[in-house]
Motif scaffolding. Structure first.
Motif, mmCIF file in Angstrom:
data_model
loop_
_atom_site.group_PDB
_atom_site.id
_atom_site.type_symbol
_atom_site.label_atom_id
_atom_site.label_comp_id
_atom_site.label_asym_id
_atom_site.label_seq_id
_atom_site.Cartn_x
_atom_site.Cartn_y
_atom_site.Cartn_z
ATOM 1 N N ASP A 189 0.877 -1.167 0.000
ATOM 2 C CA ASP A 189 0.000 0.000 0.000
ATOM 3 C C ASP A 189 0.917 1.220 0.000
ATOM 4 O O ASP A 189 2.132 1.072 0.108
ATOM 5 N N ALA A 279 -12.474 0.864 -5.636
ATOM 6 C CA ALA A 279 -11.679 1.816 -6.420
ATOM 7 C C ALA A 279 -11.890 1.633 -7.916
ATOM 8 O O ALA A 279 -11.616 2.537 -8.698
ATOM 9 N N VAL A 280 -12.379 0.463 -8.325
ATOM 10 C CA VAL A 280 -12.623 0.234 -9.753
ATOM 11 C C VAL A 280 -14.109 -0.003 -10.020
ATOM 12 O O VAL A 280 -14.493 -0.598 -11.030
ATOM 13 N N ARG A 425 1.575 1.599 -7.440
ATOM 14 C CA ARG A 425 0.378 1.533 -6.594
ATOM 15 C C ARG A 425 -0.755 0.873 -7.381
ATOM 16 O O ARG A 425 -0.756 0.868 -8.610
ATOM 17 N N ASP A 426 -1.759 0.383 -6.645
ATOM 18 C CA ASP A 426 -2.875 -0.310 -7.287
ATOM 19 C C ASP A 426 -3.620 0.581 -8.270
ATOM 20 O O ASP A 426 -4.213 0.097 -9.226
ATOM 21 N N ASP A 427 -3.625 1.879 -8.028
ATOM 22 C CA ASP A 427 -4.402 2.768 -8.889
ATOM 23 C C ASP A 427 -3.548 3.388 -9.996
ATOM 24 O O ASP A 427 -3.911 4.414 -10.562
ATOM 25 N N ASP A 428 -2.441 2.755 -10.345
ATOM 26 C CA ASP A 428 -1.570 3.314 -11.382
ATOM 27 C C ASP A 428 -2.168 3.216 -12.788
ATOM 28 O O ASP A 428 -1.658 3.825 -13.714
ATOM 29 N N ALA A 429 -3.241 2.418 -12.941
ATOM 30 C CA ALA A 429 -3.892 2.255 -14.256
ATOM 31 C C ALA A 429 -2.899 1.762 -15.309
ATOM 32 O O ALA A 429 -2.934 2.192 -16.463
ATOM 33 N N GLU A 435 -2.515 6.063 -17.392
ATOM 34 C CA GLU A 435 -1.503 5.464 -16.512
ATOM 35 C C GLU A 435 -0.709 6.569 -15.821
ATOM 36 O O GLU A 435 -0.429 7.620 -16.397
ATOM 37 N N LEU B 216 -8.832 -3.053 -16.592
ATOM 38 C CA LEU B 216 -7.905 -3.430 -15.520
ATOM 39 C C LEU B 216 -6.817 -4.363 -16.050
ATOM 40 O O LEU B 216 -6.963 -4.982 -17.095
ATOM 41 N N TYR B 221 -6.010 -7.852 -11.192
ATOM 42 C CA TYR B 221 -7.419 -7.973 -10.800
ATOM 43 C C TYR B 221 -8.073 -9.292 -11.220
ATOM 44 O O TYR B 221 -9.199 -9.579 -10.815
#
Lengths: 459, 459
Positions: A189, A279-280, A425-429, A435, B216, B221
């Motif tokens: 995280d 988040a998605v 991070r997980d939200d880096d797309a 991205e 994703l 995911y």
């Protein structure tokens, strides 16, 4: 020549480091699309020049696909020898209309949790690759890296790495080291760094079903002619059972149950399934019933449709009965699952579902086993302590749902373990529009590698 | 002013007639794609000028969509009044790489069974439309058409005819006639002309299922996030049962059994199922078990996937877990099936299969009932005899799998029957690459309409 002076140098050199990264991000090095082959070559050349500029004996090595970049720094006599791996190629950018800016015109933008570097490849993997390069550059400026370092940059990671295995075999002596360092993974995280010790394997299959020999009018032929989209849908629908298990015969052969110790360690991480999915835009875990969220993404195998197409998909309506339907399907593998056996079982299952009137063709993409690292090597614990010194929280050994076949090849071909350390991070797309890579990931990433090099030298 | 002199004039004018058709075929009047709206207008203008040139009181009538063309020829006092309908718009041309030539650069080419006119729209419907125009032109040159003729050319037939019903309602008085003539159907076989008296209705639905809010990474995911392509595949797979019947609840309400007399007549046609399917690379009828091939395409309802797409569909492999999956699905309807009830039942069925975590959106396209013509009107038998005089075999009353909603509208809005007479062949590849129209269809088609006008005037 001390770690502190190296860290200070990294802090002072930050703007120039960002400029260097942006230069690399501006090169659209998409490896899966042959149209961008020249751009991959440009990225390789850029890296060779950058390494040479800090005293690395670097060269471009052409392959039948995209070029490799290899470089060497001698380090002190008797120092440990590390091989650093990253990849300079990136994923395609479509759908382009979902990007807020040109994917190859990087910028520093203010995000909800601080500044981010926005561009295709910012996180996967150019930004990560450059965290190590910058750490090595700072060590060089302060007298030299504390380890002997070999650099290996690949340009085909996003397209199945067809040249990698032959290249490793042909250059095994030059590339073998005491341990490999790989920067293509994420933080647990934003405050908790991680060393990934468990990676899923990957098997890719493209299936094309052909019914009629040409697209037909659905009025004239609808009802009497077999529609391949209908056949393909039945195949895809049959890939999972009602409980979310993959229904390919023999698929679970070699899938281990998670050891209790690891299960306990993962439970202690406090993974927030709801936040991860929220988040998605999702809420319900879609995997096998009775499994935790971390198991679903780290230690259980999966089957996903990555793409499918048939008939008319433009604006409006076209009453066509399509000639062809195709899907790109991938499997994530764990434990001792055999990708080649699963490929054959999948193909046999599909052939058994296709009516006599249709033809089916398969195009096999990558096939790699899962990797589980041995954490006995003292470098693992030394690196874990070094990371813990840089970040707010203690570093953890974790699993990863993604597939980094290189770690398996390093073990089987070069005979060494890999330490997978990354700052995404997980939200880096990654693989998606918009991205990004957090500036914090980049800054702490460079400092982390400076520390890890120091720690490995002392381990 | 005799039929023979009109037929002679058509034979002498053949090259000029082909040049006129080629001029019209060069206009890429694709109605479903807004980019080609201007080209549709050009085609309408071309037709207005062509009609004016033969003395027709013709005009372009703009609508919220593509323009209509309307024209009038008075005919002798007391003569029957016919409305002729055709459409000048065409289907899209993709996949363009499967065409052997530019679809909008028409040419006369030698085919396996004689010369063919090759172009998008050659058969559907510009070539067919012009067979009537040329017949009318020849009658005009010989003193005037034997019937009063109203021309109605539409430019939205391939995109669901959104402006048609309002236009018919607003212009009902001007457009009403004793009987409608529609040229948008085919021969029974190359030597046997046909009047189509049974048409399937059409219902179009576009379904889009959204899972995660963005594309994703299938490694990060995969397993925990619901994949909308998997959901869509389950929906499509559920649309047919094992026996080939459509599984939408209530779908067969209002589907009649074929009367024995019609069944006997169709059996006598000697339909060669194997040859019909063999021509498109198939062998096995894919419809409901226990039904004949002609039933499957003429008198039974169907459900077809016309297109579907999800995720990455370009070259190579991309390990994406897609955010969306969509399909274009159409139903062909017969008898008294209610398209609106079926639309609601279909949507309810799909909603019931979509997990709570996904969203589903529907985009409704055309919805038309089936049409069954009454052949009691004496013009039907007169026209059948006229066609029989032109072609090697006797003309037949047949069914058609395609949907021509205009015939239903002519009955409900303008209160008249329609005679569907056309000269297309099964291998015309309408809606497909390399569409063609046999020169024989065009030549005998013009002569057929000259004869039918004469026959209807005397009926």
């Amino acid at each position: 020549m001390s770690l502190d002076s190296v860290l200070d140098r990294l802090d002072g050199d930050r703007d120039a480091a960002l400029e260097r990264l942006f230069d690399l991000l501006r090169i659209p090095s998409i490896s899966t699309d042959p149209e961008y082959a020249g751009e991959c070559g440009r990225a390789a050349d850029w890296l060779v020049e950058d390494l040479k500029g800090m005293g690395v004996d670097a060269s471009r090595r052409d392959t039948p696909g995209r070029p490799m970049v290899v470089g060497h720094l001698p380090g002190p006599d008797g120092a440990p020898h590390v091989l650093f791996y990253g990849h300079y190629d990136v994923q395609p950018v479509d759908p382009l209309d979902l990007w807020d800016r040109d994917p190859f015109n990087p910028a520093l933008q203010e995000g909800p949790s601080g500044p981010v570097i926005r561009a295709r490849g910012a996180s996967d993997d150019k930004g990560q690759l450059m965290t190590f390069v910058e750490a090595a550059r700072a060590w060089q400026a302060e007298g030299g890296t504390p380890c002997r370092v070999t650099f290996l940059f690949e340009g085909e990671e996003e397209s199945g790495s067809p040249s990698l295995v032959p290249f490793l075999k042909e250059n095994a002596e030059e590339l073998s080291a005491d341990i490999a360092l790989i920067c293509d993974t994420g933080l647990f995280d934003p405050e908790t760094p991680a060393i990934t010790t468990m990676l899923r394997g990957l098997l890719g299959e493209e299936v094309t079903i052909t019914g009629p020999s040409l697209d037909l009018h659905s009025g004239m032929y609808g009802g009497i002619a077999m529609n391949p989209a209908r056949v393909l849908a039945k195949v895809i629908a049959a890939l999972h059972d009602e409980g979310g298990r993959v229904a390919v015969p023999g698929f679970y052969d070699g899938v281990p149950e998670l050891p209790d110790a690891i299960r306990a360690q993962w439970a202690a991480l406090g993974f927030d399934e709801g936040a991860f999915l929220g988040a998605v835009g999702l809420a319900d875990p879609a995997g096998e019933s009775g499994r935790s969220g971390l198991e679903m993404i780290w230690s259980r195998p999966t089957c996903e449709v990555n793409g499918m197409i048939s008939g008319y998909t433009g604006a409006g309506f076209k009453t066509v009965l399509p000639s062809k339907a195709s899907a790109k399907i991938s499997f994530r593998l764990v434990g001792e699952q055999d990708p080649h056996a699963i490929r054959e079982s999948f193909r046999a299952m599909v052939r058994g579902m296709v009516p006599a009137d249709c033809e089916v063709a398969f195009d096999g993409h990558g096939a790699s086993h899962a990797s589980v690292m041995s954490t006995d090597h003292p470098a693992f614990e030394a690196a874990r302590r070094a990371l813990s010194a840089e970040w707010p929280n203690e570093a953890a050994f974790i699993g990863s749902g993604g597939s980094i076949p290189i770690a398996g090849y390093f073990r089987t071909i070069l005979g060494m373990d890999s330490m997978l350390i990354g700052f995404g991070r997980d939200d880096d797309a990654i693989h998606s529009p918009n991205e990004k890579y957090d500036l914090d990931s980049f800054v702490r990433g460079t400092r982390s590698w400076a520390r890890v090099l120091d720690a490995v030298a002392g381990a």
